[in-house]
Design a protein around this motif. Structure first.
Motif, PDB file in Angstrom:
ATOM      1  N   LEU A 145      -1.300   7.130   7.657  1.00 41.63           N
ATOM      2  CA  LEU A 145      -1.693   5.726   7.619  1.00 41.63           C
ATOM      3  C   LEU A 145      -0.791   4.834   8.437  1.00 41.63           C
ATOM      4  N   ALA A 146       0.498   4.993   8.266  1.00 37.45           N
ATOM      5  CA  ALA A 146       1.423   4.092   8.927  1.00 37.45           C
ATOM      6  C   ALA A 146       2.364   4.859   9.826  1.00 37.45           C
ATOM      7  N   PRO A 189       0.817  -1.218   0.000  1.00 37.95           N
ATOM      8  CA  PRO A 189       0.000   0.000   0.000  1.00 37.95           C
ATOM      9  C   PRO A 189       0.847   1.264   0.000  1.00 37.95           C
ATOM     10  N   ALA A 236     -14.610   4.074   3.077  1.00 35.26           N
ATOM     11  CA  ALA A 236     -14.946   2.762   3.616  1.00 35.26           C
ATOM     12  C   ALA A 236     -16.457   2.559   3.663  1.00 35.26           C
ATOM     13  N   GLN A 264     -11.674  -6.023  -2.801  1.00 35.13           N
ATOM     14  CA  GLN A 264     -11.936  -4.997  -1.800  1.00 35.13           C
ATOM     15  C   GLN A 264     -10.710  -4.121  -1.554  1.00 35.13           C
ATOM     16  N   LEU A 311      -5.215  -2.483   6.045  1.00 35.99           N
ATOM     17  CA  LEU A 311      -4.458  -1.987   4.896  1.00 35.99           C
ATOM     18  C   LEU A 311      -3.499  -0.874   5.293  1.00 35.99           C
ATOM     19  N   LEU A 312      -3.977  -0.028   6.181  1.00 34.08           N
ATOM     20  CA  LEU A 312      -3.232   1.187   6.482  1.00 34.08           C
ATOM     21  C   LEU A 312      -1.979   0.917   7.280  1.00 34.08           C
ATOM     22  N   ALA A 313      -2.129   0.141   8.337  1.00 35.76           N
ATOM     23  CA  ALA A 313      -0.987  -0.088   9.207  1.00 35.76           C
ATOM     24  C   ALA A 313      -0.651  -1.566   9.248  1.00 35.76           C
ATOM     25  N   ASP A 367     -16.985  -4.567   7.730  1.00 37.85           N
ATOM     26  CA  ASP A 367     -15.949  -5.323   7.047  1.00 37.85           C
ATOM     27  C   ASP A 367     -14.989  -4.400   6.306  1.00 37.85           C
ATOM     28  N   SER A 368     -15.548  -3.405   5.629  1.00 32.64           N
ATOM     29  CA  SER A 368     -14.706  -2.475   4.890  1.00 32.64           C
ATOM     30  C   SER A 368     -13.775  -1.712   5.823  1.00 32.64           C
ATOM     31  N   ALA A 421     -10.958  -4.004   6.816  1.00 30.86           N
ATOM     32  CA  ALA A 421      -9.989  -4.138   5.730  1.00 30.86           C
ATOM     33  C   ALA A 421      -9.153  -2.868   5.607  1.00 30.86           C
ATOM     34  N   LEU A 422      -9.814  -1.750   5.753  1.00 32.71           N
ATOM     35  CA  LEU A 422      -9.117  -0.465   5.641  1.00 32.71           C
ATOM     36  C   LEU A 422      -8.027  -0.346   6.697  1.00 32.71           C
ATOM     37  N   LEU A 475     -10.489  -0.063  -2.086  1.00 35.82           N
ATOM     38  CA  LEU A 475     -10.192   0.833  -0.971  1.00 35.82           C
ATOM     39  C   LEU A 475      -8.977   1.699  -1.274  1.00 35.82           C
TER      40      LEU A 475
END
Lengths: 224, 224
Positions: free
Chosen positions: A210-211, A97, B177, A165, B209-211, B201-202, B205-206, A169
């Motif tokens: 985000l991270a 990502p 999301a 998904q 995904l981010l961290a 759920d979204s 997943a988000l 996203l």
DNA sequence: GCAAAGATTGCAGTGTGTGCAAGAATCTTC
DNA sequence: GAAGATTCTTGCACACACTGCAATCTTTGC
């Protein structure tokens, strides 16, 4: 501008683009330009299709052969990214990502840069989007279309399913950054460098957000 | 349905809400319901304001006292979150992005749940959004309004400026999301539990995904 | 050249959306 | 409760958005 002087085939054998397609592209661009110009001058709500088509030198009926509504004529950016832009992005290294978002920041920064040469009209259109509800809807719909395109490109790069998904996203997040950058620039004009810098800024902020564990190394550097 | 039997004041002293406001709220709801019902039956493009207003028992002119366009009448969710929802979210502990997104997932899941009691209409409206361009624009504009509201709530929670970049990005990501969850549910119907589960759920997943360093504890049952 | 395909346009017609003003219903105040 | 101020509804008129159709002209492919 761009008129007359039918350049004899020097370097342009017109490979796949006939005269017809060329003219079509041109009147489309002219309608778009006329729409923006008039909206800038009188406010979109006081601009009629009749005015626009007269300004562009075509009949009102023809306008609707090119745009579904007055509002969609405000946005001329092509449906998605350039072939070249997409290819470059897809074949870049890294499929996490963070890498994807980093590259997307670059892609859109250059994309916006090329899209806004004079930047004068671009600016006005964005201001309009914040002001006129119908323009906002059209703008967001346009962004949505771009988002779908983007999802395809991301899928090609990561190897995921195009309708997955994660892909969706990521595309959504990226478009959020783009919109944020554009709107912030249009509102505050806080980036004299132009919209591209503002978009890039939004992507940077996004990735930092985000991270927090990562805190990516100062951007700029390309990872091998 | 919902007709006649003017209930004599038994338990409703109508403290701050006059009869006028009540009727106004009711006709608004009725217009919305009629719009969805007719669009579901005939397709939105074949539904006229005249039909809608007749179905709702008011004059066509009155329709426009409540909604700017046919399309906006499709969406009845109030401008933003409930007082209660907002308060609970604002005063929850943790002000990092991950904590904020976690709580927003909960907030919107319950919000969607309350919003779609029968869920029948809700489903059709979302399907319409994918199909009809003008409906898409209206939907996205509605989402945008919600996003602004959301930004306010986030700012109140984190203490940031309401128009700050971080706040705006977080709100945008959250709405991404939400949209993703809703549209995926409407398309694939992959969550028999309903739209709320899909939205949740979204968000999961988000956050995952981010961290990627975090990898939030469990909650995922399936992977793409 | 000639025929197929595509583009432009006028016309007629439906539907959207707004300003205005009259009338009816509700709220306020005494 | 009754007069007066608000607010909502509605009809009317009107400008404009948008579409289907058919005639006409241009480009294109052969």
């Amino acid at each position: 501008m761009t008129s007359g002087t039918a350049a004899s085939a020097v370097r342009e054998p017109a490979p796949a683009e006939g005269l017809r397609a060329r003219r079509r592209r041109q009147t489309r661009a002219e309608l778009h330009a006329a729409t923006v110009r008039l909206a800038r001058e009188h406010g979109l709500e006081h601009v009629t299709v009749e005015m626009i088509s007269k300004e562009a030198g075509v009949s009102p009926r023809t306008f609707f052969n090119y745009f579904r509504t007055k509002e969609t004529a405000l946005f001329a950016w092509p449906g998605g990214l350039t072939e070249a832009e997409a290819e470059q992005f897809v074949s870049a290294p890294g499929r996490g990502p963070d890498a994807v978002l980093r590259d997307l920041g670059d892609v859109f920064a250059t994309h916006v840069d090329e899209m806004a040469p004079g930047a004068g009209a671009f600016e006005d259109v964005l201001a309009l989007v914040e002001k006129v509800p119908s323009a906002l809807g059209a703008f967001l719909a346009e962004c949505d279309a771009l988002e779908r395109d983007l999802a395809g490109a991301i899928a090609r790069r990561t190897g995921d399913a195009p309708d997955g998904q994660t892909v969706a996203l990521l595309a959504g997040i990226a478009m959020t950054a783009v919109r944020n950058g554009l709107m912030r620039w249009a509102r505050d004009k806080q980036h004299p460098d132009g919209p591209a810098a503002s978009v890039r800024d939004s992507f940077t902020a996004l990735r930092g957000l985000l991270a927090p564990a990562y805190t990516p190394p100062a951007t700029t550097e390309r990872e091998a």
